[in-house]
Scaffold this active site. Structure first.
Site, short mmCIF file in Angstrom:
data_model
loop_
_atom_site.label_atom_id
_atom_site.label_comp_id
_atom_site.label_asym_id
_atom_site.label_seq_id
_atom_site.Cartn_x
_atom_site.Cartn_y
_atom_site.Cartn_z
N GLU A 21 0.82 -1.21 0.00
CA GLU A 21 0.00 0.00 0.00
C GLU A 21 0.85 1.26 0.00
O GLU A 21 0.37 2.34 -0.35
CB GLU A 21 -0.93 0.01 1.22
CG GLU A 21 -1.99 -1.07 1.19
CD GLU A 21 -2.92 -0.98 2.39
OE1 GLU A 21 -4.11 -0.70 2.20
OE2 GLU A 21 -2.44 -1.18 3.53
N LYS A 99 -12.40 4.00 2.34
CA LYS A 99 -11.34 3.23 1.70
C LYS A 99 -11.97 1.97 1.09
O LYS A 99 -11.92 0.88 1.67
CB LYS A 99 -10.26 2.88 2.73
CG LYS A 99 -9.01 2.26 2.13
CD LYS A 99 -7.95 2.01 3.21
CE LYS A 99 -6.68 1.40 2.63
NZ LYS A 99 -5.65 1.15 3.67
#
Length: 504
Positions: A21, A99
């Site tokens: 990420e 998210k």
């Protein structure tokens, strides 16, 4: 308390606790509710009495696409603090960060965090309703005057603005037209000065900002052997947050700004509603009217940030007829010298997709400088900037590429000419091409829109698709054209956050 609500503001960021990420951008979606008093705006119908929600949305995206954080709780806090710091009228903000691609191993629709921040420092947990004390990251609004009369002054000022925009936590939000000022009180034959004013938002306090500006001056050849002398570059802090301070190191506002037309005139052109604080303060328009040197200051170019102005070393002053005047004809608009600062005809707004390509080791800096230059043109607004891509070449050095989207009042021919001028101002080290201008089709030698060869250049198509997955070129999806591009295997994503990097 009244509210302004923004829903579904989306950006790509590298936020999360997992290693991948940190490298691979994913979407984040933000909802923001701004709490403020809108009674004045309801009566005046004036944008200055409310909050520009387009600017808020851009600020939210800049935080999403900015520095990596592990937790969306932290991302939400950064967004809330930035909105409150940027907009004094906002008393509080509720921010929800979604998210949707979070690494969760069971089926789910969304994950989100909601926080509140208030200017008083009160933070309210959205679940418990309990308030605690929080800290708002301070963000300051500063007005900076630029000037000089030695060497290629306009080029030095353009470079300095790019350097300022690259300072940590700093963003240039406005650039005035360029002015020419007679060297009043200096020996006969002293070259005229060029002057401009910029506005910035910054996390730096006044003293820290002054230190950075002085380093930029030195980098551009500024020396201080004599107080009243010609200089390559002068950067002065005029105002910070409307504060009044007698600190001898950073006196606020600038103690002589109220009587200097070469500061007041460009500031007024940049912000007609500007005010100067302090014992000599007042409306900038009124102060300029009373300034003794107002007849020695002339507005000469509205598009100087592109390098289209007369950038030769400043020559000694002559008659008013010798002073070049901006003719306002970038798109056939009717602005002429003497008409005042308001154009009588507003040209149409166009959307333009522009590619940037460079083999220079300083490609990122060149791209950022070009973006600042283009957005500094009145009527221009950058709407999107792609990730940075690496481009492998079979022959010669590799390159970097990116794509930007902007709205402008220039037609295709004028914009292509402007891009050429920006290239020249950067010594030809960057290629800027108008890829597409929806609604415009042109097939002339100096104006081919859409750009035909873009259909086979992955260096254009890949960053464009990242910026706008729904983009189309000549009716064909950019995603399809990229899949068919012969050089698709020679481009690779380099950085999603390059645009916020430092130019120092």
């Amino acid at each position: 308390m009244d509210t302004i609500r923004l829903t579904g503001v989306q950006g790509m960021g590298t936020h999360g606790v997992l290693d991948y990420e940190h490298q691979r951008a994913q979407p984040f979606i933000v909802d923001a509710v701004l709490h403020l008093d809108l009674s004045r705006a309801g009566s005046s119908d004036d944008l200055h009495d409310t909050v520009d929600y387009g600017r808020v949305a851009k600020r939210i995206v800049s935080v999403i696409e900015g520095e990596h954080v592990d937790l969306i709780e932290r991302l939400a806090a950064l967004i809330a603090d930035a909105v409150i710091a940027d907009h004094p009228a906002v008393q509080g903000v509720t921010v929800t960060v979604h998210k949707p691609k979070a690494p969760i191993t069971v089926p789910f629709a969304d994950v989100s965090v909601t926080i509140e921040r208030w200017r008083s420092g009160r933070n309210t947990d959205s679940k418990t309703g309990r308030a605690d004390e929080g800290r708002v990251t301070p963000m300051h609004h500063a007005v900076i005057a630029l000037g000089g009369n030695k060497g290629d002054v306009a080029a030095s000022m353009r470079s300095a603005i790019a350097d300022i925009d690259g300072l940590e936590g700093t963003q240039v939000t406005g650039i005035s037209p360029l002015y020419r000022t007679a060297a009043w009180g200096m020996p006969d034959g002293t070259p005229d000065f060029l002057n401009a004013v910029i506005e910035v938002t910054t996390e730096l306090d006044a003293a820290s900002l002054l230190g950075r500006l002085q380093h930029i001056e030195v980098a551009h050849g500024r020396t201080r052997e004599q107080h009243w002398a010609s200089r390559t570059l002068d950067l002065d802090i005029i105002d910070v947050d409307g504060l009044v301070s007698e600190d001898p190191n950073v006196t606020l506002p600038h103690p002589r700004a109220w009587q200097r037309a070469f500061v007041l005139a460009p500031w007024l052109a940049l912000d007609p509603a500007a005010r100067l604080a302090g014992p000599h303060g007042g409306e900038i328009a009124d102060l300029l009217h009373e300034a003794g040197d107002r007849e020695d200051v002339h507005r000469i170019d509205d598009s100087w940030m592109t390098g289209m102005a007369d950038d030769a070393p400043v020559q000694p002053s002559g008659s008013a007829a010798d002073i070049p005047q901006f003719d306002g004809t970038v798109d056939g608009s009717a602005r002429k010298p003497g008409d005042g600062d308001t154009a009588t005809v507003q040209p149409a707004i166009h959307t333009a997709v522009i590619s940037m390509d460079s083999r220079s080791n300083e490609a990122e800096t060149l791209f950022r400088t070009a973006i600042v230059a283009l957005e500094g043109i009145p009527g221009d607004q950058v709407e999107g900037i792609s990730p940075l891509y690496h481009v492998s070449h079979l022959h010669g050095s590799d390159a970097m590429s990116a794509v930007m989207q902007m709205t402008c009042r220039m037609d295709a021919k004028a914009l292509i000419a402007t891009l050429g001028s920006v290239e020249e101002s950067l010594n030809g080290d960057v290629d800027l091409d108008l890829v597409d201008m929806p609604g415009t089709v042109c097939d002339e030698p100096d104006c081919r829109v859409p750009w035909p060869s873009a259909r086979t250049h992955a260096s254009v198509l890949a960053p464009w698709m990242d910026m706008d997955p729904q983009a189309r070129l000549g009716g064909d999806p950019v995603s399809y054209l990229l899949a068919m591009a012969p050089d698709a295997d020679r481009v690779g994503l380099l950085s999603d956050t390059w645009i916020v990097g430092s130019t120092e």
